[in-house]
Scaffold this active site. Structure first.
Site, PDB file in Angstrom:
ATOM      1  N   LYS A 178      -5.368  -4.125   8.188  1.00 26.44           N
ATOM      2  CA  LYS A 178      -5.962  -3.457   7.015  1.00 26.44           C
ATOM      3  C   LYS A 178      -5.588  -1.980   6.969  1.00 26.44           C
ATOM      4  O   LYS A 178      -6.349  -1.142   6.513  1.00 26.44           O
ATOM      5  CB  LYS A 178      -7.486  -3.596   7.041  1.00 26.44           C
ATOM      6  CG  LYS A 178      -7.997  -5.012   7.168  1.00 26.44           C
ATOM      7  CD  LYS A 178      -7.623  -5.872   5.991  1.00 26.44           C
ATOM      8  CE  LYS A 178      -8.212  -7.262   6.155  1.00 26.44           C
ATOM      9  NZ  LYS A 178      -7.491  -8.272   5.431  1.00 26.44           N
ATOM     10  N   CYS A 179      -4.412  -1.652   7.410  1.00 28.09           N
ATOM     11  CA  CYS A 179      -3.945  -0.269   7.514  1.00 28.09           C
ATOM     12  C   CYS A 179      -2.895  -0.001   6.433  1.00 28.09           C
ATOM     13  O   CYS A 179      -2.171  -0.912   6.015  1.00 28.09           O
ATOM     14  CB  CYS A 179      -3.352  -0.057   8.916  1.00 28.09           C
ATOM     15  SG  CYS A 179      -2.640   1.577   9.200  1.00 28.09           S
ATOM     16  N   GLY A 180      -2.785   1.241   6.024  1.00 28.01           N
ATOM     17  CA  GLY A 180      -1.738   1.618   5.081  1.00 28.01           C
ATOM     18  C   GLY A 180      -0.338   1.402   5.631  1.00 28.01           C
ATOM     19  O   GLY A 180       0.622   1.286   4.872  1.00 28.01           O
ATOM     20  N   PHE A 181      -0.217   1.313   6.950  1.00 27.20           N
ATOM     21  CA  PHE A 181       1.088   1.081   7.578  1.00 27.20           C
ATOM     22  C   PHE A 181       1.362  -0.400   7.840  1.00 27.20           C
ATOM     23  O   PHE A 181       2.424  -0.754   8.346  1.00 27.20           O
ATOM     24  CB  PHE A 181       1.197   1.858   8.904  1.00 27.20           C
ATOM     25  CG  PHE A 181       1.188   3.346   8.722  1.00 27.20           C
ATOM     26  CD1 PHE A 181       2.282   4.016   8.186  1.00 27.20           C
ATOM     27  CD2 PHE A 181       0.079   4.100   9.090  1.00 27.20           C
ATOM     28  CE1 PHE A 181       2.276   5.394   8.013  1.00 27.20           C
ATOM     29  CE2 PHE A 181       0.065   5.483   8.930  1.00 27.20           C
ATOM     30  CZ  PHE A 181       1.162   6.128   8.383  1.00 27.20           C
ATOM     31  N   THR A 182       0.429  -1.287   7.487  1.00 33.85           N
ATOM     32  CA  THR A 182       0.595  -2.722   7.738  1.00 33.85           C
ATOM     33  C   THR A 182       1.900  -3.271   7.163  1.00 33.85           C
ATOM     34  O   THR A 182       2.521  -4.144   7.794  1.00 33.85           O
ATOM     35  CB  THR A 182      -0.629  -3.513   7.218  1.00 33.85           C
ATOM     36  OG1 THR A 182      -1.793  -3.026   7.883  1.00 33.85           O
ATOM     37  CG2 THR A 182      -0.490  -4.998   7.473  1.00 33.85           C
TER      38      THR A 182
END
Length: 189
Positions: free
Chosen positions: A34-38
């Site tokens: 659930k990360c912006g870097f996923t």
């Protein structure tokens, strides 16, 4: 000492020795769904697909230490990454990657390759640094993992050769990967 000296838990809870990857070039990365870097999972899988037969192995280590961005259980993480990003490289049991409870493997990785700064040209770098400064300012004052998707490159002998922060895209590592993969070819010929 090398990464081969460490044991980790598989997503199903079995103990796995990293020495099973001896002779391969490794990318060790702490992940979160659930990360912006996923979306970096897509390019990590592209690297695995492109260089896997030459001896590259990506290893994912989910962690929920950065703003709760890994809320899923271990089996759910594997399923999410496979269905949404085509990931077929190993994803291990969720673990701590920084702080007093950090897994020994991550303490080793960060001692071998200290923090050298973020690529502030990355589109989300300023936002990420702002969040860290606001919520976790202590993260900026040591060599520990700063956020999800910190990537470590390991040579065929198990030595940590490079660290790439979340603001470095996986494909930015490609020339370093190629150099490590070619090293064995030169040695064996």
């Amino acid at each position: 000492m090398s990464v081969y000296d460490y044991k980790v838990k598989t997503s199903s809870g079995l103990t796995a020795k990293l020495e099973r990857y001896k002779g391969q070039v490794l990318i060790l990365v702490n992940t979160a769904t659930k990360c912006g870097f996923t979306p970096q999972l897509d390019d990590l899988q592209k690297l695995q697909d492109k260089y896997g037969e030459q001896g590259l192995q990506v290893l994912g280590f989910p962690s929920n230490q950065f703003d709760g961005q890994e809320p899923l259980g271990d089996g759910e993480i594997t399923e999410f990454c496979s269905l949404n990003h085509g990931v077929n490289f190993p994803l291990f049991k969720k673990m701590d990657v920084r702080g007093d409870e950090a897994h020994p493997l991550y303490r080793y990785l960060t001692s071998e390759q200290p923090f050298r700064g973020f690529d502030m040209h990355h589109p989300t770098a300023k936002l990420m640094v702002s969040i860290i400064e606001d919520k976790h300012p202590e993260y900026l004052h040591d060599n520990g993992i700063k956020w999800n998707f910190t990537k470590f490159l390991v040579d065929r002998e198990g030595q940590v050769t490079a660290r790439f922060e979340p603001t470095s895209e996986p494909l930015d590592m490609e020339s370093d990967i190629q150099a490590l993969l070619e090293h064995k070819a030169a040695v064996t010929e």
